[in-house]
Design a protein around this motif. Structure first.
Motif, PDB file in Angstrom:
ATOM      1  N   LEU A  98       1.329  -1.702   0.016  1.00 21.88           N
ATOM      2  CA  LEU A  98      -0.208  -0.034  -0.135  1.00 21.88           C
ATOM      3  C   LEU A  98       1.174   0.882   0.519  1.00 21.88           C
ATOM      4  CD1 LEU A  98      -2.932  -0.948   1.740  1.00 21.88           C
ATOM      5  CD2 LEU A  98      -3.387  -0.884  -0.244  1.00 21.88           C
ATOM      6  N   ASP A  99       1.901   1.066   0.608  1.00 17.37           N
ATOM      7  CA  ASP A  99       2.678   2.323   0.849  1.00 17.37           C
ATOM      8  C   ASP A  99       3.545   2.955  -0.668  1.00 17.37           C
ATOM      9  OD1 ASP A  99       2.151   2.720   3.894  1.00 17.37           O
ATOM     10  OD2 ASP A  99       4.059   2.342   3.795  1.00 17.37           O
ATOM     11  N   GLU A 100       4.203   1.462  -1.681  1.00 20.18           N
ATOM     12  CA  GLU A 100       4.303   1.661  -2.101  1.00 20.18           C
ATOM     13  C   GLU A 100       3.588   2.044  -3.534  1.00 20.18           C
ATOM     14  OE1 GLU A 100       6.655   1.695  -5.342  1.00 20.18           O
ATOM     15  OE2 GLU A 100       7.539   1.590  -3.731  1.00 20.18           O
ATOM     16  N   ARG A 101       1.882   1.808  -3.501  1.00 23.47           N
ATOM     17  CA  ARG A 101       0.987   2.177  -4.223  1.00 23.47           C
ATOM     18  C   ARG A 101       1.024   3.856  -3.895  1.00 23.47           C
ATOM     19  NH1 ARG A 101      -3.741  -1.222  -4.143  1.00 23.47           N
ATOM     20  NH2 ARG A 101      -2.783  -2.759  -4.365  1.00 23.47           N
ATOM     21  N   ILE A 102       0.592   4.205  -2.981  1.00 23.39           N
ATOM     22  CA  ILE A 102       0.758   5.553  -2.322  1.00 23.39           C
ATOM     23  C   ILE A 102       1.789   5.970  -3.041  1.00 23.39           C
ATOM     24  CG2 ILE A 102       0.253   7.556  -0.445  1.00 23.39           C
ATOM     25  CD1 ILE A 102      -0.459   4.854   0.367  1.00 23.39           C
ATOM     26  N   ARG A 103       2.971   5.354  -3.162  1.00 20.82           N
ATOM     27  CA  ARG A 103       4.524   6.310  -3.287  1.00 20.82           C
ATOM     28  C   ARG A 103       3.961   7.033  -4.843  1.00 20.82           C
ATOM     29  NH1 ARG A 103       8.283   6.171  -6.352  1.00 20.82           N
ATOM     30  NH2 ARG A 103       7.868   3.674  -6.631  1.00 20.82           N
ATOM     31  N   ARG A 104       3.414   5.877  -5.782  1.00 19.66           N
ATOM     32  CA  ARG A 104       3.689   5.295  -7.972  1.00 19.66           C
ATOM     33  C   ARG A 104       2.021   6.470  -7.387  1.00 19.66           C
ATOM     34  NH1 ARG A 104       3.644  -0.119  -7.091  1.00 19.66           N
ATOM     35  NH2 ARG A 104       1.664   0.185  -7.438  1.00 19.66           N
ATOM     36  N   LEU A 105       1.194   5.594  -6.824  1.00 20.68           N
ATOM     37  CA  LEU A 105      -0.002   7.812  -7.282  1.00 20.68           C
ATOM     38  C   LEU A 105       1.197   9.312  -7.052  1.00 20.68           C
ATOM     39  CD1 LEU A 105      -3.281   5.285  -5.555  1.00 20.68           C
ATOM     40  CD2 LEU A 105      -2.669   6.364  -7.993  1.00 20.68           C
ATOM     41  N   GLN A 106       1.570   9.440  -5.844  1.00 19.13           N
ATOM     42  CA  GLN A 106       1.522  10.735  -5.742  1.00 19.13           C
ATOM     43  C   GLN A 106       2.467  11.549  -6.816  1.00 19.13           C
ATOM     44  OE1 GLN A 106       3.223  10.299  -2.156  1.00 19.13           O
ATOM     45  NE2 GLN A 106       1.472  11.412  -0.659  1.00 19.13           N
ATOM     46  N   GLN A 107       3.451   9.906  -7.250  1.00 18.30           N
ATOM     47  CA  GLN A 107       4.353  10.548  -7.894  1.00 18.30           C
ATOM     48  C   GLN A 107       3.950  10.767 -10.027  1.00 18.30           C
ATOM     49  OE1 GLN A 107       7.470   6.803  -9.599  1.00 18.30           O
ATOM     50  NE2 GLN A 107       8.363   8.257 -11.073  1.00 18.30           N
ATOM     51  N   ILE A 108       2.586   9.705 -10.119  1.00 21.00           N
ATOM     52  CA  ILE A 108       1.823   9.933 -11.445  1.00 21.00           C
ATOM     53  C   ILE A 108       0.782  11.489 -10.912  1.00 21.00           C
ATOM     54  CG2 ILE A 108       0.102   9.404 -12.142  1.00 21.00           C
ATOM     55  CD1 ILE A 108       0.379   6.538 -11.631  1.00 21.00           C
ATOM     56  N   ARG A 109       0.754  11.870  -9.725  1.00 22.86           N
ATOM     57  CA  ARG A 109      -0.415  13.024  -9.857  1.00 22.86           C
ATOM     58  C   ARG A 109       0.556  14.069  -9.826  1.00 22.86           C
ATOM     59  NH1 ARG A 109      -1.312  14.213  -3.840  1.00 22.86           N
ATOM     60  NH2 ARG A 109       1.226  14.340  -4.098  1.00 22.86           N
ATOM     61  N   ASP A 110       2.453  14.094  -9.195  1.00 20.83           N
ATOM     62  CA  ASP A 110       2.722  15.083  -9.762  1.00 20.83           C
ATOM     63  C   ASP A 110       2.842  15.041 -11.193  1.00 20.83           C
ATOM     64  OD1 ASP A 110       2.276  15.503  -6.995  1.00 20.83           O
ATOM     65  OD2 ASP A 110       4.396  14.729  -6.691  1.00 20.83           O
ATOM     66  N   GLU A 111       3.507  14.320 -11.316  1.00 26.33           N
ATOM     67  CA  GLU A 111       3.346  14.151 -13.286  1.00 26.33           C
ATOM     68  C   GLU A 111       2.803  14.883 -13.811  1.00 26.33           C
ATOM     69  OE1 GLU A 111       5.248  10.624 -14.170  1.00 26.33           O
ATOM     70  OE2 GLU A 111       7.264  10.932 -12.801  1.00 26.33           O
ATOM     71  N   PHE A 112       1.560  14.911 -13.506  1.00 24.20           N
ATOM     72  CA  PHE A 112       0.292  15.178 -14.179  1.00 24.20           C
ATOM     73  C   PHE A 112       0.377  16.092 -14.379  1.00 24.20           C
ATOM     74  CE2 PHE A 112      -4.715  15.122 -14.338  1.00 24.20           C
ATOM     75  CZ  PHE A 112      -4.589  14.282 -15.537  1.00 24.20           C
ATOM     76  N   THR A 113      -0.016  16.786 -13.027  1.00 22.45           N
ATOM     77  CA  THR A 113       0.254  17.982 -12.972  1.00 22.45           C
ATOM     78  C   THR A 113       1.255  18.883 -14.280  1.00 22.45           C
ATOM     79  OG1 THR A 113      -0.560  18.142 -10.065  1.00 22.45           O
ATOM     80  CG2 THR A 113       0.113  20.459 -10.756  1.00 22.45           C
ATOM     81  N   ASP A 114       2.410  18.845 -13.900  1.00 24.91           N
ATOM     82  CA  ASP A 114       3.715  18.984 -14.801  1.00 24.91           C
ATOM     83  C   ASP A 114       3.046  19.189 -15.698  1.00 24.91           C
ATOM     84  OD1 ASP A 114       5.221  20.433 -12.628  1.00 24.91           O
ATOM     85  OD2 ASP A 114       6.286  17.604 -13.209  1.00 24.91           O
ATOM     86  N   CYS A 115       2.251  17.556 -16.621  1.00 25.61           N
ATOM     87  CA  CYS A 115       2.072  17.682 -18.276  1.00 25.61           C
ATOM     88  C   CYS A 115       0.235  18.547 -18.365  1.00 25.61           C
ATOM     89  CB  CYS A 115       1.129  16.089 -18.228  1.00 25.61           C
ATOM     90  SG  CYS A 115       1.472  15.440 -19.432  1.00 25.61           S
TER      91      CYS A 115
END
Length: 148
Positions: A98-115
């Motif tokens: 779950l911690d790894e999934r949260i980390r990946r989702l936060q990374q996707i969220r941050d990259e999505f915002t940049d995108c």
């Protein structure tokens, strides 16, 4: 009270657990819960299936796949009623995932915002759709449409 008086019909289990009858049938086909059949071929569930269904739903709610839930439930002896200690062990087992999934989702969220802000529309530089231009290394053309 005899065993039969301690059992629930599928409708009663659905009403008490808040889970649709079709979902209970699915859980049973997947081996997550069990029932016995009456002489009239109706399902009867032990009352402790309420706790098992609650455990399944809670695990699903935090994103644990049913296959992972089934694997853990399969370690219980037949007729075992899940306890608070069981839930503690299960949640500890899944915490890293779950911690790894949260980390990946936060990374996707941050990259999505940049995108959204960049407006480049360039698939060769997109960290979400084509990180490191992986598709370009696979050859020319619409690699995603061609199936890689």
């Amino acid at each position: 009270m005899d065993v039969i008086g301690m059992e629930l019909t599928v409708g009663e289990l659905a009403a008490r657990s808040g889970v649709a009858v079709s979902a209970l049938h699915f859980y049973e086909r997947q081996g997550l819960i069990t029932s016995r059949r009456t002489s009239g071929n109706q399902r009867r569930y032990r009352r402790d299936m309420l706790r098992r269904v609650a455990l399944i739903r809670m695990a699903q709610r935090v994103g644990i796949p049913l296959a992972d839930i089934a694997a853990v439930l399969a370690t219980f002896p037949p007729g075992h009623v899940p306890t608070r200690a069981d839930w503690q062990r299960m949640s500890e087992r899944w915490r890293v995932e779950l911690d790894e999934r949260i980390r990946r989702l936060q990374q996707i969220r941050d990259e999505f915002t940049d995108c959204i802000g960049c407006g480049c529309m360039s698939l060769d530089r997109c960290p979400l759709i084509n990180p490191g231009d992986e598709l370009g290394r696979q050859g020319p053309g619409p690699r995603r449409l061609l199936g890689g």
